[in-house]
Scaffold this motif. Structure first.
Motif, mmCIF file in Angstrom:
data_model
loop_
_atom_site.group_PDB
_atom_site.id
_atom_site.type_symbol
_atom_site.label_atom_id
_atom_site.label_comp_id
_atom_site.label_asym_id
_atom_site.label_seq_id
_atom_site.Cartn_x
_atom_site.Cartn_y
_atom_site.Cartn_z
ATOM 1 N N ARG B 2 -6.251 2.906 7.437
ATOM 2 C CA ARG B 2 -5.892 4.182 6.838
ATOM 3 C C ARG B 2 -6.523 5.341 7.595
ATOM 4 O O ARG B 2 -7.716 5.366 7.833
ATOM 5 C CB ARG B 2 -6.374 4.185 5.382
ATOM 6 C CG ARG B 2 -5.835 5.347 4.585
ATOM 7 C CD ARG B 2 -6.435 5.368 3.196
ATOM 8 N NE ARG B 2 -5.867 4.311 2.373
ATOM 9 C CZ ARG B 2 -6.026 4.296 1.043
ATOM 10 N NH1 ARG B 2 -6.692 5.240 0.445
ATOM 11 N NH2 ARG B 2 -5.498 3.321 0.344
ATOM 12 N N SER B 54 9.655 14.767 5.094
ATOM 13 C CA SER B 54 8.302 14.664 5.644
ATOM 14 C C SER B 54 7.216 15.061 4.651
ATOM 15 O O SER B 54 6.057 14.726 4.843
ATOM 16 C CB SER B 54 8.185 15.472 6.929
ATOM 17 O OG SER B 54 9.049 16.576 6.909
ATOM 18 N N SER B 57 5.848 11.906 3.414
ATOM 19 C CA SER B 57 4.912 11.301 4.352
ATOM 20 C C SER B 57 3.588 12.045 4.377
ATOM 21 O O SER B 57 2.540 11.472 4.664
ATOM 22 C CB SER B 57 5.518 11.315 5.755
ATOM 23 O OG SER B 57 6.675 10.514 5.795
ATOM 24 N N GLU B 61 0.694 7.865 2.047
ATOM 25 C CA GLU B 61 0.463 7.129 3.277
ATOM 26 C C GLU B 61 1.772 6.615 3.864
ATOM 27 O O GLU B 61 1.915 6.477 5.072
ATOM 28 C CB GLU B 61 -0.435 5.941 2.944
ATOM 29 C CG GLU B 61 -1.436 5.589 4.015
ATOM 30 C CD GLU B 61 -2.335 4.481 3.483
ATOM 31 O OE1 GLU B 61 -2.380 3.433 4.137
ATOM 32 O OE2 GLU B 61 -2.948 4.658 2.413
ATOM 33 N N GLY B 62 2.678 6.333 2.982
ATOM 34 C CA GLY B 62 3.957 5.808 3.440
ATOM 35 C C GLY B 62 4.771 5.436 2.227
ATOM 36 O O GLY B 62 4.390 5.688 1.084
ATOM 37 N N LYS B 63 5.906 4.834 2.467
ATOM 38 C CA LYS B 63 6.770 4.471 1.358
ATOM 39 C C LYS B 63 6.055 3.489 0.423
ATOM 40 O O LYS B 63 6.171 3.567 -0.799
ATOM 41 C CB LYS B 63 8.049 3.832 1.895
ATOM 42 C CG LYS B 63 9.176 3.850 0.905
ATOM 43 C CD LYS B 63 10.368 3.038 1.398
ATOM 44 C CE LYS B 63 11.534 3.204 0.445
ATOM 45 N NZ LYS B 63 12.658 2.311 0.779
ATOM 46 N N ASP B 64 5.322 2.586 1.047
ATOM 47 C CA ASP B 64 4.624 1.585 0.252
ATOM 48 C C ASP B 64 3.697 2.218 -0.785
ATOM 49 O O ASP B 64 3.738 1.872 -1.964
ATOM 50 C CB ASP B 64 3.820 0.655 1.168
ATOM 51 C CG ASP B 64 4.720 -0.358 1.849
ATOM 52 O OD1 ASP B 64 5.945 -0.261 1.663
ATOM 53 O OD2 ASP B 64 4.212 -1.225 2.564
#
Lengths: 208, 208, 208, 208
Positions: B2, B54, B57, B61-64
């Motif tokens: 991370r 964006s 994002s 951290e991300g889609k997860d």
DNA sequence: TATGAATGAGGCTTCATTCAT
DNA sequence: CATGAATGAAGCCTCATTCAT
């Protein structure tokens, strides 16, 4: 709905064709079970089958048809195992118990099949129209409901909504298997007994 | 792994940061519920939130991570609704009944939440490691098992494996909701009664 | 028919967006002209534009929209050149002559545009529905027919079917250009004269 | 480049070989006419011919050669029909009129041939080198130019560039057929008259 | 001769993510 | 903080061609 099977335009399939299809279906089953639906790309499947990606396109209309075939085969196999056992029993109560027992038993020795089935039933989304598994699942629930209804008529079972209980039973079995998948230390046989017992108590006539 | 830059990693988050995250989580929930997990791309979510891709994002951290947060919030909300109701009851039997009733009740008035939850729990697959929901689900089952165990100690419930039955109950509730989602004509209140009744019979001590 | 332009979801486009679209359209025009429609893949176009393939997808809905834009721009440019020249004339006869002359003249100095236009008009096949160029071509023919009709009313032209002759003239011009493309040694100016002369004799009233 | 094995390359071809080639060429013609060049895959063609794809590869060097043969046959047939009619006339004027009339007449009763021809001439693009139809088309134009020149020498036609006018006439005929294809309501006989008339006026000597 | 089977190149799209502004 | 823009990986599919039988 489907207008032509693969290889496109032919109706009959040779022996080798059948073998390849079976091989690919097998590979797809394993792949889906192992890496999960979303990562089960044609590339992955082909690699596991030791063939080229386009071989799949040659034997199947597309990814959709392949996965439908995988699921169809799983349904068939499962039912082929369960049916004689369930209807080898005569009383509704015994049939229900055997239903649960045989389903758990079958999948406990076909871990891959179970995983693949759950993944596909859960994730499959055809480009057009609705899932072709809805029907299969619906039929299974209807079958179960029929047994429940018979048990009520025979005075074996108490009064309840057969349809609702059929769904509950189906879910419970799937849930038990899911637990077992997630936790290897679980003894499925014990679990099976608990489940059968649970259902028994839930549906059996008070007098029983 | 991370990166220590940007919002995640910071200790304090501004109000606007919090608001944005909430907004995005909300949009993601709706999107997943409406179009399904696989079609819920960041683009879709951003569009519904009325923001640019964006931004997501930037805040996650991300889609997860986003989807994990969505699920986490859903778990929290559900439990926040259920907890006072369940523990407003004193006897284990009443608690179990309330557990089932309140869960059905909550989701029946939070259709979107239910859909999103099922989609995410079912489809989410982190790039590395295992599903973070296993724990939440596990905890819920443990809680339920605790009540069941208490009921057994109090003589309210008969003898069975609390862990196994906890799973069965959880699955049955989810199954009932699934049925209700699939078929609008179903009356969920009636279904709830049937389910409560079913479970009651299954677990209640014979003497009860 | 089209619900959203690219970047998907926005109506307004920034300056840089416009520039990129123009650049891509330019590259597509050149590519189609140079390697022909069938070899004009997105990869080819992107390479010529010095950008990545997906940039095209970002700025256009797909290959179809891109090619439609290319054609649209070509039609516009051609007509923007021809219109003032044609309607700078007053008599129908002069207008027809100018029509032919200006079209030949424009394309003779826009070889690439001509090639691309022919390729696209000839090959483009949208996934659904019919070619969007049919209309543009139809309108052009109708415009030409209108002039011819006026010439007949003014007694300048003899009696003939204006619609049929409009098509013939259109084809003849395209044919002349095609010849010129195929054979560099041809002097297009001479050809233009011959063509104008030919048409003149064909349509002019006997008395003229 | 060309492999010396198999049929192509052999001096003598068996009867069956000839028949197969003819059958395939026929199927290819129909396919191209019906579904268009780009959708006329070998698979499509083979299916229509009721044979397997590889038969085509066996009898032809590749798709390119097949399509060249198709076009060649179409050119031959067309000319076989036109030639006696055109040269059954003696005066250049009558020959030109017959040229136009017979070409329109032939294709109007060979719609498929016309469609296939246009598609192939327009779309065909050999992997290397230039289109082999250029020559055929060139020869036709030259033939037409020869008649025009003779007409000028005989004083039937006025002064113009025979080569240019030949191209114009060729294009005009193709254009008329294209119109007729696109619009069934068009009466081709009327159109033919208009076209012949148009050309007549365009080229006939003033004194005529 | 014929063909079923297999292949690999290449095509278009979608998408999460990154980056300069 | 926000975003428009760009990217490259990955996915599915089509197709002409090759090859063993």
């Amino acid at each position: 709905m489907r207008t032509e099977s693969s290889p496109r335009g032919r109706k009959r399939s040779s022996f080798i064709e059948q073998a390849r299809r079976a091989q690919i279906i097998e590979a797809a089953t394993e792949t889906v079970a192992e890496v999960g639906y979303s990562r089960a790309s044609l590339a992955e499947i082909a690699q596991r089958a030791g063939i080229s990606k386009s071989v799949i396109s040659y034997h199947f209309e597309g990814k959709d048809e392949l996965l439908e075939q995988v699921a169809a085969r799983l349904f068939e196999e499962t039912w082929a195992y369960m049916e004689p056992r369930v209807y080898g029993e005569t009383s509704a109560g015994a049939q229900i118990r055997e239903w649960v027992r045989s389903q758990l038993s079958f999948f406990s020795s076909h871990r891959v099949s179970f995983l693949a089935m759950v993944e596909i039933v859960t994730h499959y989304q055809p480009k057009e129209g609705s899932s072709p598994f809805a029907q299969a699942i619906e039929e299974e629930a209807a079958e179960l409901a029929r047994i429940l209804r018979k048990g009520q008529q025979d005075g074996e079972f108490r009064d309840f909504d057969p349809r609702a209980v059929a769904v509950i039973i189906g879910q419970a079995v799937e849930g038990a298997l899911g637990q077992w998948i997630a936790d290897d230390t679980i003894d499925l046989d014990t679990h099976a007994l608990a489940l059968v017992d649970f259902i028994d108590h839930a549906i059996r006539s008070e007098r029983g």
